[in-house]
Write a protein that holds these residues in place. Sequence first.
Motif, mmCIF file in Angstrom:
data_model
loop_
_atom_site.group_PDB
_atom_site.id
_atom_site.type_symbol
_atom_site.label_atom_id
_atom_site.label_comp_id
_atom_site.label_asym_id
_atom_site.label_seq_id
_atom_site.Cartn_x
_atom_site.Cartn_y
_atom_site.Cartn_z
ATOM 1 N N ASN A 124 -1.943 2.516 -7.296
ATOM 2 C CA ASN A 124 -3.283 3.103 -7.297
ATOM 3 C C ASN A 124 -3.699 3.477 -8.722
ATOM 4 O O ASN A 124 -2.909 3.387 -9.664
ATOM 5 N N ILE A 175 -4.917 5.225 2.329
ATOM 6 C CA ILE A 175 -4.552 6.583 1.911
ATOM 7 C C ILE A 175 -4.409 6.694 0.391
ATOM 8 O O ILE A 175 -5.204 7.354 -0.277
ATOM 9 N N SER A 176 -3.423 6.042 -0.183
ATOM 10 C CA SER A 176 -3.196 6.206 -1.617
ATOM 11 C C SER A 176 -3.953 5.194 -2.462
ATOM 12 O O SER A 176 -4.339 5.488 -3.597
ATOM 13 N N SER A 178 -7.046 3.762 -1.863
ATOM 14 C CA SER A 178 -8.436 4.203 -1.959
ATOM 15 C C SER A 178 -8.555 5.705 -2.186
ATOM 16 O O SER A 178 -9.625 6.191 -2.583
ATOM 17 N N GLY A 179 -7.469 6.433 -1.953
ATOM 18 C CA GLY A 179 -7.505 7.894 -1.987
ATOM 19 C C GLY A 179 -8.067 8.524 -3.246
ATOM 20 O O GLY A 179 -8.792 9.528 -3.159
ATOM 21 N N TYR A 182 -11.645 9.194 -2.957
ATOM 22 C CA TYR A 182 -11.992 10.322 -2.098
ATOM 23 C C TYR A 182 -11.927 11.633 -2.897
ATOM 24 O O TYR A 182 -12.782 12.512 -2.741
ATOM 25 N N VAL A 183 -10.905 11.740 -3.721
ATOM 26 C CA VAL A 183 -10.742 12.962 -4.525
ATOM 27 C C VAL A 183 -11.868 13.084 -5.549
ATOM 28 O O VAL A 183 -12.423 14.173 -5.762
ATOM 29 N N ILE A 257 -11.999 12.646 7.033
ATOM 30 C CA ILE A 257 -10.997 11.904 6.266
ATOM 31 C C ILE A 257 -10.306 10.871 7.147
ATOM 32 O O ILE A 257 -10.051 9.731 6.728
ATOM 33 N N THR A 258 -9.987 11.255 8.378
ATOM 34 C CA THR A 258 -9.349 10.313 9.303
ATOM 35 C C THR A 258 -10.259 9.132 9.589
ATOM 36 O O THR A 258 -9.816 7.974 9.592
ATOM 37 N N ALA A 261 -10.398 6.925 6.421
ATOM 38 C CA ALA A 261 -9.170 6.149 6.242
ATOM 39 C C ALA A 261 -9.098 5.002 7.240
ATOM 40 O O ALA A 261 -8.653 3.891 6.904
#
Length: 273
Positions: A124, A175-176, A178-179, A182-183, A257-258, A261
């Motif tokens: 990532n 999760i990681s 694309s995460g 999100y942050v 978030i769910t 994802a």
Amino acid sequence: MTVQLPTSLALVGAGKMGGAMLDGWLKTGLPPERITVIDPNPSPAIATLAGERGMMLNPAAGGTPPQAVLVLAVKPQMLDEAAPHLGSLLKSDSLVLSILAGKTIADIKARLPRAGAVVRAMPNLPASIGRGITAAVASPEVSAGHHELAQILLAGVGAVEWLSDERLIDAVTAISGSGPAYVFHLAECLAEAGRALGLPADVAVRLARATVSGAGELLHQSDLPAGTLRENVTSRGGTTAAALQILMAPDGLQQLITQAAEAARCRAEELSG
């Protein structure tokens, strides 16, 4: 412990992620003269680095012998165009390390018939500062030596998690992979909330950025679960508790978030092949 670095490595694609990995390998101690970089449009920074460190950049066709490791870091949609030119870089015991989103181990082998041992990995963006997290899965042909070599190369840009089922890579992407976006969006939302509450826009941006990055670093340095850290900030009946009552409602942040994802995972599945 002696670190067994590859005797030769070809990096195909030296964009943001490929370039970050290259920087990590050089810091790990991989001699630059062992590295060949193949990129039709290398950035000035990569071209300068190759010249300064003695790496081979875009050798003539047929001018590069088979490599111990072939790293695929081009854009996924460029694989079909690049693959016919890469077969000569492989030998029977070469390791193919692919970070191509959506391209399965079967996809790689279909396009590179000489490929045997293949490791598919999903790094990532924080890899660009050495703080990435990469999930990886190995084909049955990957030996213990190949596995150790892939671990060394991937650990050059951060932590590594190994999976036993390739189908989980799409969940990792959600999760990681694309995460970080999100942050970053959380920082945008905090800044906009601050502006809505009357803060000057520039102050709200600085507060949001420092809060997100500082909380992330605290999470990184602490052994405590994220839930415990959250509880440590939250006084009963206080301001944080009032905010969390909204965020932790049944239709709050966890549900969003769910859902996000799941959308990312489904899109990753659609892009496979």
